[in-house]
Motif scaffolding. Structure first.
Motif, PDB file in Angstrom:
ATOM      1  N   THR A 135       0.857  -1.236   0.188  1.00 15.76           N
ATOM      2  CA  THR A 135      -0.002  -0.010  -0.032  1.00 15.76           C
ATOM      3  C   THR A 135       1.092   1.135   0.045  1.00 15.76           C
ATOM      4  N   GLU A 136       0.465   2.207  -0.628  1.00 17.51           N
ATOM      5  CA  GLU A 136       1.120   3.477  -0.627  1.00 17.51           C
ATOM      6  C   GLU A 136       0.413   4.536   0.279  1.00 17.51           C
ATOM      7  N   SER A 137      -0.446   4.526   0.982  1.00 15.05           N
ATOM      8  CA  SER A 137      -1.158   5.292   1.773  1.00 15.05           C
ATOM      9  C   SER A 137      -1.983   4.927   2.819  1.00 15.05           C
ATOM     10  N   THR A 138      -2.493   5.439   4.004  1.00 20.50           N
ATOM     11  CA  THR A 138      -3.072   4.755   5.115  1.00 20.50           C
ATOM     12  C   THR A 138      -4.017   5.713   5.538  1.00 20.50           C
ATOM     13  N   VAL A 139      -5.410   5.165   5.600  1.00 19.23           N
ATOM     14  CA  VAL A 139      -6.391   5.627   6.277  1.00 19.23           C
ATOM     15  C   VAL A 139      -6.615   5.278   7.699  1.00 19.23           C
ATOM     16  N   ARG A 140      -6.424   5.657   8.684  1.00 15.50           N
ATOM     17  CA  ARG A 140      -6.197   5.170  10.084  1.00 15.50           C
ATOM     18  C   ARG A 140      -7.414   5.761  11.079  1.00 15.50           C
ATOM     19  N   GLY A 141      -8.348   4.772  11.643  1.00 12.43           N
ATOM     20  CA  GLY A 141      -9.103   4.983  12.955  1.00 12.43           C
ATOM     21  C   GLY A 141     -10.225   6.038  12.530  1.00 12.43           C
ATOM     22  N   GLU A 142     -10.572   6.265  11.065  1.00 14.18           N
ATOM     23  CA  GLU A 142     -11.737   7.267  10.775  1.00 14.18           C
ATOM     24  C   GLU A 142     -13.129   6.662  10.981  1.00 14.18           C
ATOM     25  N   ASP A 143     -13.946   7.448  11.129  1.00 15.29           N
ATOM     26  CA  ASP A 143     -15.382   7.298  11.177  1.00 15.29           C
ATOM     27  C   ASP A 143     -15.875   7.583   9.689  1.00 15.29           C
ATOM     28  N   TRP A 144     -16.176   6.620   8.954  1.00 15.41           N
ATOM     29  CA  TRP A 144     -16.879   6.664   7.617  1.00 15.41           C
ATOM     30  C   TRP A 144     -18.468   6.059   7.702  1.00 15.41           C
ATOM     31  N   TYR A 145     -18.970   5.965   8.804  1.00 20.08           N
ATOM     32  CA  TYR A 145     -20.540   5.571   9.213  1.00 20.08           C
ATOM     33  C   TYR A 145     -21.184   6.178   8.394  1.00 20.08           C
ATOM     34  N   GLU A 168     -21.640   8.111   1.624  1.00 21.14           N
ATOM     35  CA  GLU A 168     -22.067   7.622   0.380  1.00 21.14           C
ATOM     36  C   GLU A 168     -20.887   7.841  -0.566  1.00 21.14           C
ATOM     37  N   LEU A 169     -20.384   6.798  -1.294  1.00 17.17           N
ATOM     38  CA  LEU A 169     -19.469   6.953  -2.262  1.00 17.17           C
ATOM     39  C   LEU A 169     -19.885   6.651  -3.582  1.00 17.17           C
ATOM     40  N   SER A 170     -19.821   7.425  -4.438  1.00 13.80           N
ATOM     41  CA  SER A 170     -20.206   7.115  -5.816  1.00 13.80           C
ATOM     42  C   SER A 170     -19.023   7.604  -7.038  1.00 13.80           C
ATOM     43  N   GLY A 171     -18.613   6.404  -7.462  1.00 12.60           N
ATOM     44  CA  GLY A 171     -17.618   6.528  -8.730  1.00 12.60           C
ATOM     45  C   GLY A 171     -16.205   6.949  -8.288  1.00 12.60           C
ATOM     46  N   ASP A 172     -15.949   6.715  -7.024  1.00 11.06           N
ATOM     47  CA  ASP A 172     -14.764   7.124  -6.339  1.00 11.06           C
ATOM     48  C   ASP A 172     -13.707   5.733  -6.727  1.00 11.06           C
ATOM     49  N   GLN A 173     -12.408   6.345  -6.556  1.00 12.57           N
ATOM     50  CA  GLN A 173     -11.383   5.566  -6.830  1.00 12.57           C
ATOM     51  C   GLN A 173     -10.088   5.497  -5.799  1.00 12.57           C
ATOM     52  N   TYR A 174     -10.022   4.306  -5.372  1.00 13.72           N
ATOM     53  CA  TYR A 174      -8.938   3.975  -4.319  1.00 13.72           C
ATOM     54  C   TYR A 174      -7.828   3.077  -4.817  1.00 13.72           C
ATOM     55  N   THR A 175      -6.725   3.438  -4.775  1.00 15.29           N
ATOM     56  CA  THR A 175      -5.630   2.250  -5.190  1.00 15.29           C
ATOM     57  C   THR A 175      -4.740   2.423  -4.436  1.00 15.29           C
ATOM     58  N   ARG A 176      -4.418   1.056  -3.844  1.00 12.01           N
ATOM     59  CA  ARG A 176      -3.093   0.693  -2.850  1.00 12.01           C
ATOM     60  C   ARG A 176      -3.203   1.619  -1.708  1.00 12.01           C
ATOM     61  N   VAL A 177      -4.435   1.828  -1.034  1.00 15.05           N
ATOM     62  CA  VAL A 177      -4.847   2.374   0.043  1.00 15.05           C
ATOM     63  C   VAL A 177      -5.058   1.573   1.518  1.00 15.05           C
ATOM     64  N   MET A 188     -16.804   1.374   8.482  1.00 16.60           N
ATOM     65  CA  MET A 188     -17.418   1.647   7.230  1.00 16.60           C
ATOM     66  C   MET A 188     -19.002   1.059   7.543  1.00 16.60           C
ATOM     67  N   SER A 189     -19.571   0.853   8.462  1.00 21.39           N
ATOM     68  CA  SER A 189     -20.753   0.644   8.862  1.00 21.39           C
ATOM     69  C   SER A 189     -21.712   1.336   8.062  1.00 21.39           C
ATOM     70  N   GLU A 190     -22.656   0.640   7.630  1.00 20.94           N
ATOM     71  CA  GLU A 190     -23.901   1.377   6.705  1.00 20.94           C
ATOM     72  C   GLU A 190     -23.418   2.324   5.685  1.00 20.94           C
ATOM     73  N   ILE A 191     -22.126   2.066   5.115  1.00 17.03           N
ATOM     74  CA  ILE A 191     -21.781   2.910   4.265  1.00 17.03           C
ATOM     75  C   ILE A 191     -22.250   2.328   2.752  1.00 17.03           C
ATOM     76  N   GLN A 207     -23.921  -3.981   7.683  1.00 14.35           N
ATOM     77  CA  GLN A 207     -25.094  -3.313   7.090  1.00 14.35           C
ATOM     78  C   GLN A 207     -24.525  -2.431   5.975  1.00 14.35           C
ATOM     79  N   ALA A 208     -23.226  -2.561   5.411  1.00  9.26           N
ATOM     80  CA  ALA A 208     -22.949  -1.758   4.191  1.00  9.26           C
ATOM     81  C   ALA A 208     -23.739  -2.340   2.901  1.00  9.26           C
ATOM     82  N   VAL A 209     -23.861  -1.253   1.819  1.00  7.69           N
ATOM     83  CA  VAL A 209     -24.451  -1.820   0.700  1.00  7.69           C
ATOM     84  C   VAL A 209     -23.906  -1.351  -0.378  1.00  7.69           C
TER      85      VAL A 209
END
Length: 206
Positions: free
Chosen positions: A13-23, A26-35, A42-45, A64-66
């Protein structure tokens, strides 16, 4: 560490998302590479047409993520929770799951080919109308799970337990009834012929 099938190393991986609340995000068309996602909620995301490529998810809750039309390509999931998580028309090819929980997970459509789920507890999960070609389900616990209309061609099923599982409409040509438990599993007539052939029995008209 070699935590992927056949000893293949997980992509760095090349970057880190640590300990965040993404509860509930809504993500639409996003792109994540080597994260690397570490200890992220990410509950109910809700994701739609979002693609994660060669990402690592460690101790992430997907409760309960969709996910709809999403891609998790060659990703690694370690100690993640998939409680009532839904995947619809998603692509997870080449991804690996290690020590994850899958309570009431439901996947409909899409492509889970070359996915690694060795030893996974898939009891009560539902997979329908999707590709799982060459998936690794060795030692997986699939009791009372549903695999309806699933392409399991070339799957690794040794020592898997499909007791009382619903396999109707699925390609089970890779299933060896001598090394895979299928006690009280539900199958259709065509599948019965496949299993009989695997046992060396000839089925002839009466």
């Amino acid at each position: 560490m070699a935590d992927r099938r056949n000893g293949e190393l997980a992509p760095p991986t090349e970057s880190t998302v640590r300990g965040e609340d993404w509860y509930g995000r809504e993500l639409s068309g996003d792109q994540y590479t080597r994260v690397e996602f570490l200890d992220v909620d990410m509950s109910e995301i809700t994701t739609r047409n979002t693609v994660f490529t060669e990402c690592a998810f460690r101790n992430v809750s997907f409760a309960q993520a969709v996910h709809t039309g999403a891609g998790f390509l060659n990703c690694t999931f370690t100690a993640c929770r998939f409680f009532e998580t839904e995947f619809t028309s998603c692509k997870l090819t080449g991804s690996m799951f290690d020590r994850c929980t899958f309570t009431l997970l439901k996947a409909t459509g899409g492509d889970w080919s070359f996915v690694g789920l060795p030893g996974a507890d898939l009891r009560g999960t539902t997979f329908s109308e999707l590709r799982m070609r060459e998936i690794d389900l060795t030692f997986a616990r699939c009791q009372k799970a549903a695999f309806r209309g699933v392409d399991l061609s070339g799957a690794w099923l040794s020592k898997a337990d499909f007791t009382e599982a619903d396999l109707r409409g699925s390609d089970i040509t890779a299933l060896d009834p001598l090394t895979t438990t299928i006690t009280r599993a539900i199958i259709d007539p065509d599948q019965a012929i496949v299993l009989a052939t695997a046992l060396g029995v000839r089925v002839l008209p009466a």
